[in-house]
Write an enzyme that holds these catalytic residues in place. Structure first.
Site, PDB file in Angstrom:
ATOM      1  N   HIS A 120      33.782  40.344  58.261  1.00 41.76           N
ATOM      2  CA  HIS A 120      34.157  41.515  58.958  1.00 41.76           C
ATOM      3  C   HIS A 120      33.135  41.908  59.793  1.00 41.76           C
ATOM      4  CE1 HIS A 120      33.184  43.238  54.923  1.00 41.76           C
ATOM      5  NE2 HIS A 120      32.637  44.163  55.661  1.00 41.76           N
ATOM      6  N   HIS A 157      27.374  47.077  60.494  1.00 42.84           N
ATOM      7  CA  HIS A 157      26.883  45.889  59.846  1.00 42.84           C
ATOM      8  C   HIS A 157      27.973  44.610  60.248  1.00 42.84           C
ATOM      9  CE1 HIS A 157      29.841  47.480  56.524  1.00 42.84           C
ATOM     10  NE2 HIS A 157      29.810  46.083  56.186  1.00 42.84           N
ATOM     11  N   GLU A 201      25.845  42.161  55.617  1.00 44.23           N
ATOM     12  CA  GLU A 201      26.423  42.338  54.220  1.00 44.23           C
ATOM     13  C   GLU A 201      26.784  40.938  54.026  1.00 44.23           C
ATOM     14  OE1 GLU A 201      30.059  44.281  54.214  1.00 44.23           O
ATOM     15  OE2 GLU A 201      30.415  44.055  51.931  1.00 44.23           O
TER      16      GLU A 201
HETATM   17  C1  LIG Z   1      30.821  47.425  49.906  1.00 42.37           C
HETATM   18  C2  LIG Z   1      31.966  48.068  50.403  1.00 42.37           C
HETATM   19  C3  LIG Z   1      32.334  47.692  51.785  1.00 42.37           C
HETATM   20  C4  LIG Z   1      32.663  46.541  52.083  1.00 42.37           C
HETATM   21  O1  LIG Z   1      32.571  45.932  53.211  1.00 42.37           O
HETATM   22  O2  LIG Z   1      33.029  45.827  50.926  1.00 42.37           O
HETATM   23  C5  LIG Z   1      31.153  48.058  52.668  1.00 42.37           C
HETATM   24  O3  LIG Z   1      30.345  47.599  53.659  1.00 42.37           O
HETATM   25  S1  LIG Z   1      30.086  49.558  52.310  1.00 42.37           S
HETATM   26  C6  LIG Z   1      28.963  49.864  53.791  1.00 42.37           C
HETATM   27  C7  LIG Z   1      27.969  50.946  53.261  1.00 42.37           C
HETATM   28  N1  LIG Z   1      26.978  50.482  52.583  1.00 42.37           N
HETATM   29  C8  LIG Z   1      25.798  50.159  52.979  1.00 42.37           C
HETATM   30  O4  LIG Z   1      25.440  50.452  54.234  1.00 42.37           O
HETATM   31  C9  LIG Z   1      24.821  49.778  51.960  1.00 42.37           C
HETATM   32  C10 LIG Z   1      23.444  49.206  52.637  1.00 42.37           C
HETATM   33  N2  LIG Z   1      23.136  50.221  53.466  1.00 42.37           N
HETATM   34  C11 LIG Z   1      21.554  50.795  53.130  1.00 42.37           C
HETATM   35  O5  LIG Z   1      21.193  50.402  52.045  1.00 42.37           O
HETATM   36  C12 LIG Z   1      21.074  51.675  54.023  1.00 42.37           C
HETATM   37  O6  LIG Z   1      22.255  52.406  54.834  1.00 42.37           O
HETATM   38  C13 LIG Z   1      20.042  51.222  54.832  1.00 42.37           C
HETATM   39  C14 LIG Z   1      18.671  50.734  54.053  1.00 42.37           C
HETATM   40  C15 LIG Z   1      20.462  50.177  55.746  1.00 42.37           C
HETATM   41  C16 LIG Z   1      19.537  52.228  55.779  1.00 42.37           C
HETATM   42  O7  LIG Z   1      19.075  53.475  55.077  1.00 42.37           O
HETATM   43  P1  LIG Z   1      18.529  54.778  55.762  1.00 42.37           P
HETATM   44  O8  LIG Z   1      19.338  55.040  56.819  1.00 42.37           O
HETATM   45  O9  LIG Z   1      18.514  55.835  54.659  1.00 42.37           O
HETATM   46  O10 LIG Z   1      17.137  54.323  56.106  1.00 42.37           O
HETATM   47  P2  LIG Z   1      16.490  54.787  57.304  1.00 42.37           P
HETATM   48  O11 LIG Z   1      17.095  55.598  58.013  1.00 42.37           O
HETATM   49  O12 LIG Z   1      14.964  54.796  57.159  1.00 42.37           O
HETATM   50  O13 LIG Z   1      16.672  53.446  58.382  1.00 42.37           O
HETATM   51  C17 LIG Z   1      15.723  52.363  58.146  1.00 42.37           C
HETATM   52  C18 LIG Z   1      15.753  51.878  59.551  1.00 42.37           C
HETATM   53  O14 LIG Z   1      16.926  51.030  59.584  1.00 42.37           O
HETATM   54  C19 LIG Z   1      17.681  51.545  60.702  1.00 42.37           C
HETATM   55  N3  LIG Z   1      19.181  51.415  60.244  1.00 42.37           N
HETATM   56  C20 LIG Z   1      19.780  52.156  59.186  1.00 42.37           C
HETATM   57  N4  LIG Z   1      20.995  51.787  59.248  1.00 42.37           N
HETATM   58  C21 LIG Z   1      21.210  50.711  60.184  1.00 42.37           C
HETATM   59  C22 LIG Z   1      22.359  49.916  60.390  1.00 42.37           C
HETATM   60  N5  LIG Z   1      23.360  49.854  59.652  1.00 42.37           N
HETATM   61  N6  LIG Z   1      22.275  48.862  61.287  1.00 42.37           N
HETATM   62  C23 LIG Z   1      20.903  48.920  62.084  1.00 42.37           C
HETATM   63  N7  LIG Z   1      19.924  49.506  61.807  1.00 42.37           N
HETATM   64  C24 LIG Z   1      20.023  50.455  60.811  1.00 42.37           C
HETATM   65  C25 LIG Z   1      17.230  52.921  61.009  1.00 42.37           C
HETATM   66  O15 LIG Z   1      17.685  53.259  62.217  1.00 42.37           O
HETATM   67  C26 LIG Z   1      15.574  52.745  60.714  1.00 42.37           C
HETATM   68  O16 LIG Z   1      15.231  52.285  61.867  1.00 42.37           O
HETATM   69  P3  LIG Z   1      13.908  52.896  62.646  1.00 42.37           P
HETATM   70  O17 LIG Z   1      13.552  51.911  63.664  1.00 42.37           O
HETATM   71  O18 LIG Z   1      12.818  52.511  61.422  1.00 42.37           O
HETATM   72  O19 LIG Z   1      14.290  54.233  62.930  1.00 42.37           O
HETATM   73 CO   LIG Z   2      31.464  45.787  54.887  1.00 44.36          CO
END
Ligand SMILES: CC[C@H](C(=O)O)C(=O)SCCNC(=O)CCNC(=O)[C@H](O)C(C)(C)COP(=O)(O)OP(=O)(O)OC[C@H]1O[C@@H](n2cnc3c(N)ncnc32)[C@H](O)[C@@H]1OP(=O)(O)O
Ligand SMILES: [Co+2]
Length: 134
Positions: free
Chosen positions: A7, A79, A130
């Site tokens: 997805h 993602h 993912e």
């Molecule tokens: C599993 C159930 C379901 C499924 O399909 O089965 C799902 O998909 S659930 C989806 C939701 N769960 C997750 O997203 C878990 C993994 N995500 C994480 O661990 C965090 O969101 C993380 C680490 C990706 C980002 O955390 P956070 O936003 O707190 O950190 P920062 O703000 O410091 O971000 C660091 C840096 O990354 C960039 N960023 C954040 N999210 C994304 C993204 N989705 N795509 C691209 N880039 C992303 C953010 O802008 C920061 O960049 P910077 O240049 O340093 O500003």
């Molecule tokens: Co997902």
């Protein structure tokens, strides 16, 4: 390592509005909402001939999607989920190559009831990946 795209996920501020947009404006088939408190999201899946679109909104106080929506208030691509046949072998190979596996590194159960892991967006060209074991 990578199989099909399972997805593409879009984070949205209002899941009901996004569901209506895909169902009524785009004429797509959309599943019922699934609350996933352990992941901090509520999701629906848009069923397509060759893959799915996951629409997701924050659920609860520490949703990982909340910070994303603060930066992207109208929503955005969140993602991409690739299928893998052996998520632990994939994880170990990726960790060896220096890629960051998010969370504890142990797979969690995803929306389809299968093991999933996430890889840091900064390690993969600004895209949160993912992996789902199928
Ligand atoms: C599993 C159930 C379901 C499924 O399909 O089965 C799902 O998909 S659930 C989806 C939701 N769960 C997750 O997203 C878990 C993994 N995500 C994480 O661990 C965090 O969101 C993380 C680490 C990706 C980002 O955390 P956070 O936003 O707190 O950190 P920062 O703000 O410091 O971000 C660091 C840096 O990354 C960039 N960023 C954040 N999210 C994304 C993204 N989705 N795509 C691209 N880039 C992303 C953010 O802008 C920061 O960049 P910077 O240049 O340093 O500003
Ligand atoms: Co997902």
């Amino acid at each position: 390592m990578l199989g099909r795209v399972n997805h593409i996920a879009i984070a949205v501020p209002d899941l009901a509005a996004a569901t209506a947009g895909y169902r009524d404006t785009l004429g797509a088939r959309v599943s019922q909402p699934q609350a996933l408190p352990e992941h901090g999201v509520t999701v629906v899946f848009v069923e397509l001939p060759n893959t799915k679109v996951e629409l997701l909104e924050p659920l609860g106080d520490n949703s990982p999607v909340a910070a994303f929506l603060e930066k992207n208030p109208s929503g955005g691509m969140h993602h991409i989920c690739y299928e893998v046949s052996d998520i632990l072998a994939a994880r170990d190979q990726l960790a060896k190559s220096g890629a960051r596996v998010l969370g504890s590194g142990e797979p969690k159960t995803g929306a389809h009831g299968r093991p999933v892991l996430f890889l840091h967006p900064k390690d993969f060209f600004g895209t949160l990946i993912e992996l789902e074991q199928v």
